[in-house]
Design a protein around this motif. Structure first.
Motif, PDB file in Angstrom:
ATOM      1  N   ASP A  37      59.088  20.655 -59.274  1.00  0.00           N
ATOM      2  CA  ASP A  37      57.450  20.277 -59.537  1.00  0.00           C
ATOM      3  C   ASP A  37      57.278  20.694 -61.272  1.00  0.00           C
ATOM      4  O   ASP A  37      56.351  20.210 -61.486  1.00  0.00           O
ATOM      5  N   ALA A  38      58.092  21.680 -61.627  1.00  0.00           N
ATOM      6  CA  ALA A  38      57.974  21.635 -63.085  1.00  0.00           C
ATOM      7  C   ALA A  38      59.281  22.040 -63.749  1.00  0.00           C
ATOM      8  O   ALA A  38      59.419  23.086 -64.297  1.00  0.00           O
ATOM      9  N   ALA A  56      63.269  23.979 -59.636  1.00  0.00           N
ATOM     10  CA  ALA A  56      62.009  23.908 -60.185  1.00  0.00           C
ATOM     11  C   ALA A  56      61.510  22.427 -60.425  1.00  0.00           C
ATOM     12  O   ALA A  56      60.956  21.780 -61.485  1.00  0.00           O
ATOM     13  N   GLU A 115      66.814  22.562 -62.948  1.00  0.00           N
ATOM     14  CA  GLU A 115      65.950  21.514 -62.722  1.00  0.00           C
ATOM     15  C   GLU A 115      65.672  21.141 -61.247  1.00  0.00           C
ATOM     16  O   GLU A 115      64.753  20.766 -60.774  1.00  0.00           O
ATOM     17  N   VAL A 156      62.433  15.853 -69.051  1.00  0.00           N
ATOM     18  CA  VAL A 156      61.090  16.573 -69.739  1.00  0.00           C
ATOM     19  C   VAL A 156      61.661  17.050 -71.231  1.00  0.00           C
ATOM     20  O   VAL A 156      62.559  17.637 -71.111  1.00  0.00           O
TER      21      VAL A 156
END
Length: 335
Positions: A66-67, A64, A61, A218
């Motif tokens: 941004d995604a 990454a 996480e 997410v």
């Protein structure tokens, strides 16, 4: 009662030594459970505490941002699951730029030796650690010989010819194959949390919901589902979980941003604010979508609820005798 720590620096947490297991522990699937149970068993033999060491955010996480990749469960569920397996100390080390730059030698010295006084360290297959993932089980063996601990790697846990992994579970959830996910997890897939206040829009639409946040992470799945809710047994007079239809997503029709799990409990009357509940996923009904207006949204919600009722059946007979008319359910306990 187990302890939780976040920092590398500080006094030793296990002055007489510890057995440490290290992993992401996202979802705490059967492979994770095997690793933790190995550490717990060894800690009992040595008469020292067992420490489960993880990171927040998870390294993938952090790299990454941004995604970020999807999570199987919120952080609290991970901590509670580790404690239930017999872990005495849970470490959720802050993974930041400083941690990412730490060499394997420094991690071993500062965390495993100074902070935890490790006597044994257990990891899963393919474990890597330190700056640019330079460290592995061979590194741990070598550093342990100098530092005075033993390192071990458990064998891969295989189910249906493939290794049990969080990646397999995410794929099963996306496909709506909850039976496969349950087999890999060792339990039905569920999300738990404390019911929070929402925008109260569901109440005005005739579908009041109990809302759970996902800790800013997410989620591994998104859409509309037939679900069952646990944690309301004392309100219903039944030990059986309560049938429900749930939305897990950002609510695009009303401009939502944060992922939210919204469970509508069929024919239920009760105040759930602040209560910890668990939403078990039974079947996928459809994708989340944006509707042209609220009337179109409600029409689809009617179809979703009818389909979920057919799949799940009615609430328990003993509890239905206590259920209030739908209008009462709209007045109490839901956002």
């Amino acid at each position: 009662m187990s302890r939780l720590f976040r920092d590398i620096a500080g006094d030793p947490l296990c002055a007489d030594g510890s057995v440490v297991c290290i992993g992401a522990f996202d979802g705490l699937h059967l492979g994770h459970q095997a690793l933790v149970r190995q550490a717990v068993a060894r800690a009992h033999v040595l008469g020292v505490p067992v420490v489960a060491l993880s990171f927040e955010p998870l390294p993938r996480e952090f790299f990454a941002a941004d995604a970020p990749p999807p999570r199987l469960g919120p952080v609290r569920a991970k901590v509670e699951g580790l404690r239930a397996l017999g872990v005495d100390v849970v470490g959720l080390l802050r993974f930041d730029a400083r941690m990412a730059a730490m060499t394997p030698d420094a991690f071993v010295e500062q965390v495993l030796v100074q902070r935890l006084r490790a006597r044994e360290v257990w990891v899963g297959p393919g474990f890597r650690f330190g700056h640019r993932r330079a460290g592995d089980i061979v590194t741990l063996h070598a550093l342990g010989e100098t530092a005075g601990f033993v390192a071990g790697e458990i064998v891969p846990l295989v189910l249906d010819g493939e290794r049990v992994s969080s990646t397999r579970i995410r794929a099963a959830l996306v496909a709506g194959d909850f039976a496969a996910a349950a087999a890999l997890l060792g339990r039905p897939y569920a999300v738990s949390g404390r019911v929070v206040h929402g925008q109260r829009l569901g109440r005005t639409l005739g579908y009041p919901t109990a809302n759970l946040r996902f800790g800013g992470r997410v989620p591994a799945l998104r859409g509309i589902y037939a679900t069952r809710v646990r944690g309301v047994e004392d309100l219903t007079g039944s030990a059986a979980p309560w049938p429900s239809v749930s939305s897990f997503g950002t609510r695009p029709t009303v401009g939502g941003v944060e992922p939210l799990l919204e469970a509508h409990l069929f024919d239920f009357d009760g105040d759930l604010y602040g209560r910890r509940i668990e939403v078990e996923f039974v079947a996928r009904l459809r994708d989340e979508e944006k509707f042209s207006d609220l009337s179109a949204l409600v029409a689809q919600m009617d179809r979703d609820a009818a389909q979920a009722r057919r799949l799940l059946g009615p609430p328990p007979e003993s509890a239905r005798t206590r259920a209030a008319p739908p209008q009462a359910a709209q007045r109490q306990g839901f956002a």
